[in-house]
Design a protein around this motif. Structure first.
Motif, PDB file in Angstrom:
ATOM      1  N   ALA A   6       0.109  -4.112  10.589  1.00 34.49           N
ATOM      2  CA  ALA A   6       0.879  -3.384   9.581  1.00 34.49           C
ATOM      3  C   ALA A   6       2.324  -3.125  10.023  1.00 34.49           C
ATOM      4  N   GLY A   7       2.953  -4.160  10.580  1.00 31.49           N
ATOM      5  CA  GLY A   7       4.353  -4.053  10.960  1.00 31.49           C
ATOM      6  C   GLY A   7       4.606  -3.524  12.354  1.00 31.49           C
ATOM      7  N   ALA A   8       3.564  -3.361  13.151  1.00 32.00           N
ATOM      8  CA  ALA A   8       3.705  -2.901  14.528  1.00 32.00           C
ATOM      9  C   ALA A   8       2.838  -3.763  15.437  1.00 32.00           C
ATOM     10  N   ALA A   9       3.100  -3.696  16.732  1.00 31.33           N
ATOM     11  CA  ALA A   9       2.295  -4.460  17.688  1.00 31.33           C
ATOM     12  C   ALA A   9       0.872  -3.916  17.717  1.00 31.33           C
ATOM     13  N   GLY A  10      -0.091  -4.807  17.587  1.00 36.36           N
ATOM     14  CA  GLY A  10      -1.499  -4.418  17.563  1.00 36.36           C
ATOM     15  C   GLY A  10      -2.265  -4.979  18.748  1.00 36.36           C
ATOM     16  N   LYS A  11      -3.413  -5.563  18.475  1.00 37.45           N
ATOM     17  CA  LYS A  11      -4.327  -6.086  19.484  1.00 37.45           C
ATOM     18  C   LYS A  11      -3.626  -7.115  20.375  1.00 37.45           C
ATOM     19  N   ILE A  12      -3.962  -7.099  21.662  1.00 35.63           N
ATOM     20  CA  ILE A  12      -3.406  -8.054  22.617  1.00 35.63           C
ATOM     21  C   ILE A  12      -4.090  -9.406  22.438  1.00 35.63           C
ATOM     22  N   LEU A  13      -3.274 -10.460  22.286  1.00 34.83           N
ATOM     23  CA  LEU A  13      -3.782 -11.818  22.108  1.00 34.83           C
ATOM     24  C   LEU A  13      -3.679 -12.660  23.369  1.00 34.83           C
ATOM     25  N   GLY A  14      -2.778 -12.315  24.269  1.00 37.45           N
ATOM     26  CA  GLY A  14      -2.584 -13.107  25.474  1.00 37.45           C
ATOM     27  C   GLY A  14      -1.724 -12.354  26.473  1.00 37.45           C
ATOM     28  N   VAL A  15      -1.874 -12.739  27.752  1.00 39.11           N
ATOM     29  CA  VAL A  15      -1.179 -12.053  28.832  1.00 39.11           C
ATOM     30  C   VAL A  15      -0.484 -13.081  29.709  1.00 39.11           C
ATOM     31  N   SER A  16       0.767 -12.812  30.035  1.00 34.89           N
ATOM     32  CA  SER A  16       1.549 -13.655  30.933  1.00 34.89           C
ATOM     33  C   SER A  16       1.176 -13.365  32.377  1.00 34.89           C
ATOM     34  N   SER A  17       1.589 -14.251  33.249  1.00 29.72           N
ATOM     35  CA  SER A  17       1.468 -13.953  34.673  1.00 29.72           C
ATOM     36  C   SER A  17       2.479 -12.862  35.013  1.00 29.72           C
ATOM     37  N   LEU A  18       2.317 -12.236  36.148  1.00 26.91           N
ATOM     38  CA  LEU A  18       3.214 -11.175  36.591  1.00 26.91           C
ATOM     39  C   LEU A  18       4.616 -11.748  36.792  1.00 26.91           C
ATOM     40  N   LEU A  27       9.213 -19.252  31.866  1.00 28.94           N
ATOM     41  CA  LEU A  27       7.862 -18.712  32.029  1.00 28.94           C
ATOM     42  C   LEU A  27       6.844 -19.758  31.594  1.00 28.94           C
ATOM     43  N   PRO A  28       5.688 -19.803  32.250  1.00 24.87           N
ATOM     44  CA  PRO A  28       4.649 -20.745  31.804  1.00 24.87           C
ATOM     45  C   PRO A  28       4.100 -20.315  30.441  1.00 24.87           C
ATOM     46  N   PRO A  29       3.515 -21.259  29.698  1.00 24.94           N
ATOM     47  CA  PRO A  29       2.929 -20.905  28.395  1.00 24.94           C
ATOM     48  C   PRO A  29       1.857 -19.825  28.555  1.00 24.94           C
ATOM     49  N   ILE A  30       1.670 -19.041  27.506  1.00 20.40           N
ATOM     50  CA  ILE A  30       0.673 -17.971  27.517  1.00 20.40           C
ATOM     51  C   ILE A  30      -0.488 -18.389  26.616  1.00 20.40           C
ATOM     52  N   ALA A  31      -1.680 -18.460  27.187  1.00 18.25           N
ATOM     53  CA  ALA A  31      -2.875 -18.803  26.411  1.00 18.25           C
ATOM     54  C   ALA A  31      -3.267 -17.598  25.555  1.00 18.25           C
ATOM     55  N   LEU A  32      -3.535 -17.854  24.280  1.00 18.12           N
ATOM     56  CA  LEU A  32      -3.930 -16.797  23.353  1.00 18.12           C
ATOM     57  C   LEU A  32      -5.436 -16.824  23.136  1.00 18.12           C
ATOM     58  N   SER A  33      -5.996 -15.681  22.766  1.00 18.06           N
ATOM     59  CA  SER A  33      -7.441 -15.577  22.554  1.00 18.06           C
ATOM     60  C   SER A  33      -7.887 -16.205  21.235  1.00 18.06           C
ATOM     61  N   ARG A  34      -6.927 -16.524  20.372  1.00 14.96           N
ATOM     62  CA  ARG A  34      -7.244 -17.193  19.106  1.00 14.96           C
ATOM     63  C   ARG A  34      -6.021 -17.986  18.658  1.00 14.96           C
ATOM     64  N   THR A  35      -6.239 -18.877  17.717  1.00 10.83           N
ATOM     65  CA  THR A  35      -5.163 -19.677  17.149  1.00 10.83           C
ATOM     66  C   THR A  35      -4.344 -18.823  16.189  1.00 10.83           C
ATOM     67  N   THR A  36      -3.040 -18.983  16.237  1.00 14.90           N
ATOM     68  CA  THR A  36      -2.192 -18.271  15.288  1.00 14.90           C
ATOM     69  C   THR A  36      -2.168 -19.015  13.960  1.00 14.90           C
ATOM     70  N   ARG A  37      -1.801 -18.298  12.916  1.00 19.59           N
ATOM     71  CA  ARG A  37      -1.695 -18.886  11.579  1.00 19.59           C
ATOM     72  C   ARG A  37      -0.222 -19.124  11.264  1.00 19.59           C
ATOM     73  N   ASP A  38       0.076 -20.163  10.514  1.00 17.42           N
ATOM     74  CA  ASP A  38       1.450 -20.462  10.134  1.00 17.42           C
ATOM     75  C   ASP A  38       2.056 -19.262   9.411  1.00 17.42           C
ATOM     76  N   GLY A  39       3.193 -18.795   9.882  1.00 18.89           N
ATOM     77  CA  GLY A  39       3.865 -17.655   9.282  1.00 18.89           C
ATOM     78  C   GLY A  39       3.414 -16.301   9.798  1.00 18.89           C
ATOM     79  N   GLU A  40       2.439 -16.279  10.691  1.00 22.51           N
ATOM     80  CA  GLU A  40       1.936 -15.018  11.248  1.00 22.51           C
ATOM     81  C   GLU A  40       2.982 -14.387  12.168  1.00 22.51           C
TER      82      GLU A  40
END
Length: 84
Positions: A6-18, A27-40
């Motif tokens: 709803a316009g704010a940062a919500g659930k964490i989808l992925g974490v970078s290395s320190l 920075l290396p790519p960050i693996a996400l827990s799910r696929t993003t949707r176009d326009g998300e």
């Protein structure tokens, strides 16, 4: 990386290395827990580390900027585009 809630940062989808304080490039790519949707909308947010080198959202809290809000950047996901 956080998903939009709803316009704010919500659930964490992925974490970078320190990363170290200061300027950081390539920075290396960050693996996400799910696929993003176009326009998300997704957010990249800086979190502090409690010194153990492992990310735990309960103790590694967002880094706050001068306006007292978390330091983050909003992105719009686009499918079919690979950035290098």
């Amino acid at each position: 990386i956080h998903e939009d809630a709803a316009g704010a940062a919500g659930k964490i989808l992925g974490v970078s290395s320190l990363i170290s304080a200061g300027e950081t490039e390539n920075l290396p790519p960050i693996a996400l827990s799910r696929t993003t949707r176009d326009g998300e909308i997704i957010y990249a947010m800086l979190h502090s580390d409690n010194g153990d080198g492992e990310f735990d959202h309960k103790v590694d809290l967002p880094v706050l900027g001068k306006s007292s809000g978390p330091i983050m950047m909003k992105f719009i996901a686009t499918t079919g585009v690979m950035m290098q």
